[in-house]
Design a protein around this motif. Structure first.
Motif, PDB file in Angstrom:
ATOM      1  N   VAL A 184      42.084   9.068 -13.701  1.00 40.90           N
ATOM      2  CA  VAL A 184      41.279   8.390 -12.622  1.00 40.90           C
ATOM      3  C   VAL A 184      41.608   9.142 -11.262  1.00 40.90           C
ATOM      4  O   VAL A 184      42.562   8.715 -10.701  1.00 40.90           O
ATOM      5  CB  VAL A 184      41.147   7.068 -12.839  1.00 40.90           C
ATOM      6  CG1 VAL A 184      40.111   6.537 -11.453  1.00 40.90           C
ATOM      7  CG2 VAL A 184      40.725   6.331 -13.938  1.00 40.90           C
ATOM      8  N   ALA A 185      40.751   9.792 -10.710  1.00 42.85           N
ATOM      9  CA  ALA A 185      41.145  10.442  -9.513  1.00 42.85           C
ATOM     10  C   ALA A 185      39.924   9.977  -8.400  1.00 42.85           C
ATOM     11  O   ALA A 185      38.811   9.835  -8.606  1.00 42.85           O
ATOM     12  CB  ALA A 185      41.003  11.980  -9.374  1.00 42.85           C
ATOM     13  N   ASP A 186      40.527   9.826  -7.232  1.00 40.08           N
ATOM     14  CA  ASP A 186      39.523   9.680  -6.018  1.00 40.08           C
ATOM     15  C   ASP A 186      39.757  10.500  -4.768  1.00 40.08           C
ATOM     16  O   ASP A 186      40.948  11.206  -4.938  1.00 40.08           O
ATOM     17  CB  ASP A 186      39.742   8.181  -5.650  1.00 40.08           C
ATOM     18  CG  ASP A 186      41.000   7.666  -4.947  1.00 40.08           C
ATOM     19  OD1 ASP A 186      41.253   8.344  -4.049  1.00 40.08           O
ATOM     20  OD2 ASP A 186      41.652   6.869  -5.684  1.00 40.08           O
ATOM     21  N   THR A 187      38.954  10.614  -3.972  1.00 38.69           N
ATOM     22  CA  THR A 187      39.142  11.269  -2.631  1.00 38.69           C
ATOM     23  C   THR A 187      39.380  10.305  -1.513  1.00 38.69           C
ATOM     24  O   THR A 187      38.861  10.447  -0.331  1.00 38.69           O
ATOM     25  CB  THR A 187      38.033  12.330  -2.185  1.00 38.69           C
ATOM     26  OG1 THR A 187      36.791  11.044  -2.491  1.00 38.69           O
ATOM     27  CG2 THR A 187      37.691  13.130  -3.431  1.00 38.69           C
ATOM     28  N   GLY A 188      40.043   9.247  -1.720  1.00 40.28           N
ATOM     29  CA  GLY A 188      40.172   8.341  -0.725  1.00 40.28           C
ATOM     30  C   GLY A 188      41.289   8.481   0.261  1.00 40.28           C
ATOM     31  O   GLY A 188      41.991   9.500   0.386  1.00 40.28           O
ATOM     32  N   THR A 189      41.993   7.118   0.711  1.00 43.48           N
ATOM     33  CA  THR A 189      42.767   7.367   1.693  1.00 43.48           C
ATOM     34  C   THR A 189      44.333   7.896   1.215  1.00 43.48           C
ATOM     35  O   THR A 189      45.294   8.176   2.144  1.00 43.48           O
ATOM     36  CB  THR A 189      43.251   5.991   2.466  1.00 43.48           C
ATOM     37  OG1 THR A 189      43.468   5.077   1.454  1.00 43.48           O
ATOM     38  CG2 THR A 189      42.060   5.513   3.150  1.00 43.48           C
ATOM     39  N   GLY A 190      44.694   7.769   0.118  1.00 45.26           N
ATOM     40  CA  GLY A 190      45.840   8.101  -0.499  1.00 45.26           C
ATOM     41  C   GLY A 190      47.126   7.097  -0.473  1.00 45.26           C
ATOM     42  O   GLY A 190      46.665   6.177   0.107  1.00 45.26           O
ATOM     43  N   ILE A 191      48.172   7.521  -1.022  1.00 50.27           N
ATOM     44  CA  ILE A 191      49.160   6.277  -1.235  1.00 50.27           C
ATOM     45  C   ILE A 191      50.441   6.948  -0.714  1.00 50.27           C
ATOM     46  O   ILE A 191      50.808   8.089  -1.309  1.00 50.27           O
ATOM     47  CB  ILE A 191      49.368   5.825  -2.570  1.00 50.27           C
ATOM     48  CG1 ILE A 191      48.079   5.443  -2.953  1.00 50.27           C
ATOM     49  CG2 ILE A 191      50.452   4.711  -2.674  1.00 50.27           C
ATOM     50  CD1 ILE A 191      48.149   5.211  -4.581  1.00 50.27           C
ATOM     51  N   ASP A 192      51.456   6.237   0.067  1.00 51.50           N
ATOM     52  CA  ASP A 192      52.512   6.996   0.689  1.00 51.50           C
ATOM     53  C   ASP A 192      53.627   6.443  -0.133  1.00 51.50           C
ATOM     54  O   ASP A 192      53.635   5.811  -1.281  1.00 51.50           O
ATOM     55  CB  ASP A 192      52.942   6.489   2.017  1.00 51.50           C
ATOM     56  CG  ASP A 192      53.118   4.856   2.189  1.00 51.50           C
ATOM     57  OD1 ASP A 192      53.491   4.347   1.183  1.00 51.50           O
ATOM     58  OD2 ASP A 192      52.514   4.405   3.242  1.00 51.50           O
ATOM     59  N   GLU A 193      54.816   7.463  -0.198  1.00 53.57           N
ATOM     60  CA  GLU A 193      55.891   7.343  -1.164  1.00 53.57           C
ATOM     61  C   GLU A 193      56.422   5.785  -1.063  1.00 53.57           C
ATOM     62  O   GLU A 193      56.536   5.349  -2.265  1.00 53.57           O
ATOM     63  CB  GLU A 193      56.910   8.377  -0.499  1.00 53.57           C
ATOM     64  CG  GLU A 193      58.171   8.361  -1.583  1.00 53.57           C
ATOM     65  CD  GLU A 193      59.093   9.352  -0.962  1.00 53.57           C
ATOM     66  OE1 GLU A 193      60.198   9.418  -1.902  1.00 53.57           O
ATOM     67  OE2 GLU A 193      59.001   9.939  -0.069  1.00 53.57           O
ATOM     68  N   GLN A 194      56.433   5.350   0.026  1.00 55.12           N
ATOM     69  CA  GLN A 194      56.928   3.866   0.067  1.00 55.12           C
ATOM     70  C   GLN A 194      56.063   2.830  -0.869  1.00 55.12           C
ATOM     71  O   GLN A 194      56.640   2.104  -1.860  1.00 55.12           O
ATOM     72  CB  GLN A 194      57.245   3.545   1.408  1.00 55.12           C
ATOM     73  CG  GLN A 194      57.666   2.042   1.464  1.00 55.12           C
ATOM     74  CD  GLN A 194      58.104   1.427   2.720  1.00 55.12           C
ATOM     75  OE1 GLN A 194      57.636   2.106   3.813  1.00 55.12           O
ATOM     76  NE2 GLN A 194      58.676   0.260   3.053  1.00 55.12           N
ATOM     77  N   THR A 195      54.830   3.123  -0.756  1.00 53.90           N
ATOM     78  CA  THR A 195      54.035   2.089  -1.511  1.00 53.90           C
ATOM     79  C   THR A 195      53.862   2.601  -3.043  1.00 53.90           C
ATOM     80  O   THR A 195      53.830   1.599  -3.703  1.00 53.90           O
ATOM     81  CB  THR A 195      52.397   2.166  -0.853  1.00 53.90           C
ATOM     82  OG1 THR A 195      52.582   1.944   0.435  1.00 53.90           O
ATOM     83  CG2 THR A 195      51.629   1.357  -1.535  1.00 53.90           C
ATOM     84  N   ARG A 196      53.963   3.928  -3.206  1.00 50.84           N
ATOM     85  CA  ARG A 196      54.030   4.399  -4.534  1.00 50.84           C
ATOM     86  C   ARG A 196      55.112   3.612  -5.422  1.00 50.84           C
ATOM     87  O   ARG A 196      55.097   3.367  -6.619  1.00 50.84           O
ATOM     88  CB  ARG A 196      54.033   5.780  -4.890  1.00 50.84           C
ATOM     89  CG  ARG A 196      53.025   6.496  -4.354  1.00 50.84           C
ATOM     90  CD  ARG A 196      52.708   8.036  -4.835  1.00 50.84           C
ATOM     91  NE  ARG A 196      53.959   8.881  -4.760  1.00 50.84           N
ATOM     92  CZ  ARG A 196      54.268   9.373  -3.368  1.00 50.84           C
ATOM     93  NH1 ARG A 196      53.081   9.439  -2.555  1.00 50.84           N
ATOM     94  NH2 ARG A 196      55.080  10.103  -3.284  1.00 50.84           N
ATOM     95  N   ALA A 197      56.108   3.505  -4.784  1.00 51.60           N
ATOM     96  CA  ALA A 197      57.511   2.781  -5.353  1.00 51.60           C
ATOM     97  C   ALA A 197      57.321   1.364  -5.858  1.00 51.60           C
ATOM     98  O   ALA A 197      57.857   0.796  -6.733  1.00 51.60           O
ATOM     99  CB  ALA A 197      58.600   3.056  -4.511  1.00 51.60           C
ATOM    100  N   ARG A 198      56.227   0.820  -5.220  1.00 51.14           N
ATOM    101  CA  ARG A 198      56.049  -0.565  -5.600  1.00 51.14           C
ATOM    102  C   ARG A 198      54.618  -0.944  -6.207  1.00 51.14           C
ATOM    103  O   ARG A 198      54.120  -2.061  -6.562  1.00 51.14           O
ATOM    104  CB  ARG A 198      56.167  -1.394  -4.269  1.00 51.14           C
ATOM    105  CG  ARG A 198      57.509  -1.356  -3.553  1.00 51.14           C
ATOM    106  CD  ARG A 198      57.483  -2.361  -2.251  1.00 51.14           C
ATOM    107  NE  ARG A 198      57.352  -3.771  -2.867  1.00 51.14           N
ATOM    108  CZ  ARG A 198      57.133  -4.974  -2.198  1.00 51.14           C
ATOM    109  NH1 ARG A 198      57.025  -4.832  -0.981  1.00 51.14           N
ATOM    110  NH2 ARG A 198      57.130  -5.935  -2.711  1.00 51.14           N
ATOM    111  N   LEU A 199      53.949   0.101  -6.464  1.00 48.46           N
ATOM    112  CA  LEU A 199      52.606  -0.030  -7.017  1.00 48.46           C
ATOM    113  C   LEU A 199      52.369  -0.978  -8.409  1.00 48.46           C
ATOM    114  O   LEU A 199      51.625  -1.743  -8.228  1.00 48.46           O
ATOM    115  CB  LEU A 199      52.106   1.247  -7.459  1.00 48.46           C
ATOM    116  CG  LEU A 199      51.224   2.191  -6.150  1.00 48.46           C
ATOM    117  CD1 LEU A 199      50.890   3.354  -6.976  1.00 48.46           C
ATOM    118  CD2 LEU A 199      50.225   1.386  -5.611  1.00 48.46           C
ATOM    119  N   PHE A 200      53.342  -0.919  -9.271  1.00 49.53           N
ATOM    120  CA  PHE A 200      52.996  -1.387 -10.521  1.00 49.53           C
ATOM    121  C   PHE A 200      54.219  -3.018 -10.509  1.00 49.53           C
ATOM    122  O   PHE A 200      54.052  -3.631 -11.376  1.00 49.53           O
ATOM    123  CB  PHE A 200      53.645  -0.725 -11.489  1.00 49.53           C
ATOM    124  CG  PHE A 200      53.015   0.590 -11.564  1.00 49.53           C
ATOM    125  CD1 PHE A 200      51.650   0.718 -12.051  1.00 49.53           C
ATOM    126  CD2 PHE A 200      53.625   1.701 -11.437  1.00 49.53           C
ATOM    127  CE1 PHE A 200      50.768   1.807 -11.981  1.00 49.53           C
ATOM    128  CE2 PHE A 200      52.939   2.877 -11.534  1.00 49.53           C
ATOM    129  CZ  PHE A 200      51.657   3.003 -11.727  1.00 49.53           C
TER     130      PHE A 200
END
Length: 221
Positions: free
Chosen positions: A146-162
Motif C-alpha cells: 500500500v503506497a501513498d504520496t503523503g507526508t511521509g514518516i521520519d526515522e524516529q516515528t518508523r521505529a515506533r509504528l507498530f
C-alpha cells in the motif's frame, strides 16, 4: 444482527437499483465491522482465526467499492493485481483488516489529496533485500503493498509504528491500534512487513506472506 436484519428486510422489498446497492453495502459494512471485532478479540487472544486457502487479489478487489468511498474525491485510488492468482493460507477477514488499516492510514497522511495504490503480486526475495525486508529469510513470497504520496514518516516515528496505542494523529482521531493489529496479523500468518518512507516523500507498507505452495512444501518436509 439488528442492522443486518433491517438491511435484509429492505432488500426483500421492491426497491430501485441504487437503494439496493446501498443496502448491500450496509450489509457488507456490517460484516466487516463484525470482522473488526473478531480481530480485536484475536489481538487480545480471545478469538481463534479461520485461515483458508484464498486468492489474495480477490480479497483485495472485493474491497474496492468500500475503499474508494473512504478515499474521497481528492484522492486518486488504484488496485493492481497480477494476471496470475497469488494464493495464500490466511483468514480473509484478517487480510481485509490489514488492507483497511493501511489504506485509512494512507488517506490520513494526505490531507490535501494525493494517490493511494494497492498492489498484489508474487516476488522472489534474496540477497540484501532479504536482510532488509524479510529478516534474512530468502524465498518466494506473496506481496501486498500500500503506497501513498503523503507526508511521509521520519526515522524516529518508523521505529515506533507498530507499538500498541502509539499514534501521531490528533486526540480522538486514532486509537493507535491499527498498525499494531496489522503487525500482529502479518506475524501470525508467518509473514513480514517493511516500511519504506522519508518525510515529504510518501510511504509504502510492504507485506510479505508465504504463498500457499511454500506452506505445502514446509509441511511435506
Amino acid at each position: 444482527m439488528s442492522i443486518m436484519g433491517a438491511a435484509d428486510l429492505l432488500l426483500m422489498q421492491t426497491i430501485g437499483d441504487e437503494v439496493r446497492s446501498e443496502a448491500t453495502e450496509i450489509k457488507e459494512s456490517v460484516r466487516r465491522g463484525a470482522a473488526l471485532t473478531r480481530q480485536l478479540l484475536a489481538f487480545s487472544r480471545r478469538q481463534a482465526t479461520q485461515p483458508r486457502l484464498m486468492a489474495l487479489g480477490d480479497v483485495v478487489r472485493g474491497m474496492d467499492t468500500m475503499l474508494r468511498r473512504l478515499m474521497g474525491p481528492e484522492i486518486e485510488f488504484e488496485i493492481a493485481c497480477g494476471t496470475e492468482p497469488v494464493t495464500v493460507m490466511a483468514d480473509p477477514a484478517q487480510i481485509e483488516q490489514v488492507v483497511l488499516n493501511l489504506v485509512i492510514n494512507a488517506r490520513d497522511a494526505m490531507p490535501k489529496g494525493g494517490r493511494v495504490a494497492v498492489q498484489v503480486d508474487e516476488v522472489v526475495v534474496d540477497g540484501a533485500a532479504a536482510v532488509a525486508h524479510v529478516e534474512g529469510h530468502a524465498g518466494r513470497y506473496a506481496r501486498l503493498s500500500v503506497a501513498d504520496t503523503g507526508t511521509g514518516i521520519d526515522e524516529q516515528t518508523r521505529a515506533r509504528l507498530f507499538e500498541p496505542f502509539f499514534t501521531t494523529k490528533e486526540q480522538g482521531k486514532g486509537t493507535g491500534l491499527g498498525l499494531s493489529i496489522v503487525y500482529g496479523i502479518v506475524k501470525q500468518n508467518g509473514g513480514f512487513i517493511a516500511v519504506l518512507s522519508e518525510p515529504g516523500r510518501g510511504a509504502t507498507f510492504v507485506i510479505y506472506l508465504p504463498p500457499a505452495e511454500a506452506l505445502d512444501a514446509s509441511l511435506a518436509t
